[in-house]
Enzyme design. Structure first.
Site, short mmCIF file in Angstrom:
data_model
loop_
_atom_site.label_atom_id
_atom_site.label_comp_id
_atom_site.label_asym_id
_atom_site.label_seq_id
_atom_site.Cartn_x
_atom_site.Cartn_y
_atom_site.Cartn_z
N GLU A 1 -3.84 -2.68 -4.71
CA GLU A 1 -4.98 -2.61 -5.61
C GLU A 1 -6.22 -3.26 -5.02
OE1 GLU A 1 -4.86 -2.43 -10.33
OE2 GLU A 1 -4.75 -4.51 -9.62
N HIS B 1 20.16 0.34 5.19
CA HIS B 1 20.95 1.54 4.95
C HIS B 1 20.12 2.63 4.27
CE1 HIS B 1 24.62 -0.72 5.98
NE2 HIS B 1 24.00 -1.73 5.40
N LYS C 1 -8.07 4.71 -16.95
CA LYS C 1 -8.11 4.15 -18.30
C LYS C 1 -9.08 4.93 -19.19
CE LYS C 1 -7.04 -0.62 -16.90
NZ LYS C 1 -7.56 -2.00 -16.81
#
Length: 412
Positions: free
Chosen positions: A262, A288, A403
């Site tokens: 961010e 893995h 937003k």
């Protein structure tokens, strides 16, 4: 104690770039515009203030419910996960973060209302997930909010949540206006819930303060070298992997991803898209899964290995040989800590030999002082990288756009 080793070469890094990073951070700190630099010292009196509340809190509550998301929860979770093994008697902390109805319902169903203290955290005071979950909690528990000592609020001064808290007579703590949410864990955001839970936050702050002092004294220049290397080679190595060898680093990795992503994914002064992509892995599990990509995939990543020299657990691998399974007997009689550290060293060597740029961070052990040092280390590294990328490290316009669109959906 923390030990930092950069295994990549810095001989092609312009010394001016390193100085530019240092001077940018010094200017930010001295200007007062960026407040997280002050928190290691400025938050220490807050610890005493919160400690004074603990006797009354301890009598009534054995659980703390943190209602917050992003910078209002990730740092708390990171520190709790790291310190929980050494602080087993600390209060239970539950987190109400995401607007996922399954998660919200599950957490609420596990809460014992009479024994739980609710702390609502939002820097802006208007975070939709946080406020929506708070409403759900009020209804689910028939929570009497007015003048309640069961609800606390942490927010910016003057925010709508702060106004709500004041109107209802709730205890309220302030996030400094010059401290961004993702840099706020050493403010009231982290100090209040972690102190009330029983963690030694004063030592965390002192650890951060000590590292910061060494940084200003130019005794931690490896950090500046790393930032300069990352930014100078951002086109070649746009991805930065944290490969941390302990499950206790899982939440720390999530905090780092938010801090890094961010802060650094922006448009620079020339309007160009820039950024460094954070990836958080856990060893040995991700040997893995992701390791193959690192070793033989595109050479477009740097890797930071992190491990703990001395584990609090002295768990041993038994001297037990099982028929057909003798191939693994070479580790018999050794501790699991020896095994996981050897796996880290072997993997790091294989990655270096594959021409991948690597650095190594060793914790002598997990303690409060080291946790504070590591928090401020990554905050400083983020700031230095942002300054060299020539961006505003502390805003998030891309998030704000989403937003605005979200609100439009519900108002149509």
């Amino acid at each position: 104690m923390l030990r930092f080793v950069n295994h990549f070469s810095t001989k092609n890094i312009d010394p001016f770039t390193i100085e530019k990073g240092y001077e940018a951070l010094r200017f930010e700190a001295q200007s007062g515009e960026v407040g997280y630099y002050d928190l290691p010292r400025a938050s220490q009196p807050l610890v005493g203030e919160v400690e004074a509340l603990r006797p009354a809190i301890d009598k009534k509550y054995n659980t703390i419910a943190v209602i917050g998301i992003g910078g209002s929860s990730l740092g708390i979770k990171a520190i709790e996960r790291l310190l929980r093994p050494g602080t087993p008697n600390a209060k239970k902390i539950v987190y109400l973060e995401n607007s996922d109805p399954i998660s919200v319902s599950q957490v609420i169903s596990q809460i014992d209302k009479p024994r739980t203290l609710f702390i609502v955290i939002s820097k802006s005071g208007s975070t939709v997930e946080t406020l929506s979950i708070f409403k759900r909690v009020i209804v689910a528990f028939d929570l009497k909010v007015e003048h309640s000592d069961q609800v606390m609020v942490i927010s910016d001064e003057g925010s709508v949540l702060a106004q709500y808290a004041d109107e209802n007579g709730l205890r309220r703590f302030v996030i400094p206006s010059n401290v961004g949410g993702r840099f706020s864990v050493l403010s009231a955001v982290g100090i209040v819930p972690l102190t009330l839970a029983g963690f030694d936050t004063l030592e965390v702050l002192k650890g951060a303060e000590a590292f910061l002092e060494r940084f200003w004294e130019r005794k931690e220049d490896h950090l500046l070298q790393k930032a300069a290397y990352y930014v100078t080679n951002a086109q070649r190595f746009p991805m930065n992997v944290l490969f941390a060898y302990s499950d206790t680093f899982e939440e720390f990795g999530k905090w780092m991803v938010q801090l890094w992503g961010e802060s650094l994914g922006k448009r620079n002064r020339r309007g160009e898209r820039v950024g460094l992509t954070p990836i958080a892995l856990i060893g040995s599990v991700d040997q893995h899964s992701f390791l193959q990509l690192i070793v033989q995939g595109p050479l477009n990543k740097t890797v930071t290995f992190m491990h703990i020299a001395e584990s609090e657990e002295s768990l041993m691998i038994p001297q037990l040989s099982l028929r057909y399974l003798e191939k693994s007997d070479f580790v018999n009689g050794h501790s699991f800590n020896e095994l996981i550290n050897a796996q880290c060293m072997a993997t790091m060597k294989s990655v270096i030999e594959s021409d991948v740029s690597v650095d190594d961070i060793e914790w002598k052990k997990i303690d409060e002082h080291s946790v504070g040092g590591m928090i401020i280390y990554y905050e400083l590294l983020t700031s230095a990288s942002g300054a060299l990328l020539e961006i505003n490290t502390y805003d998030q316009p891309g998030v704000e756009l989403g937003k605005q669109i979200l609100e439009g959906y519900f108002r149509e």
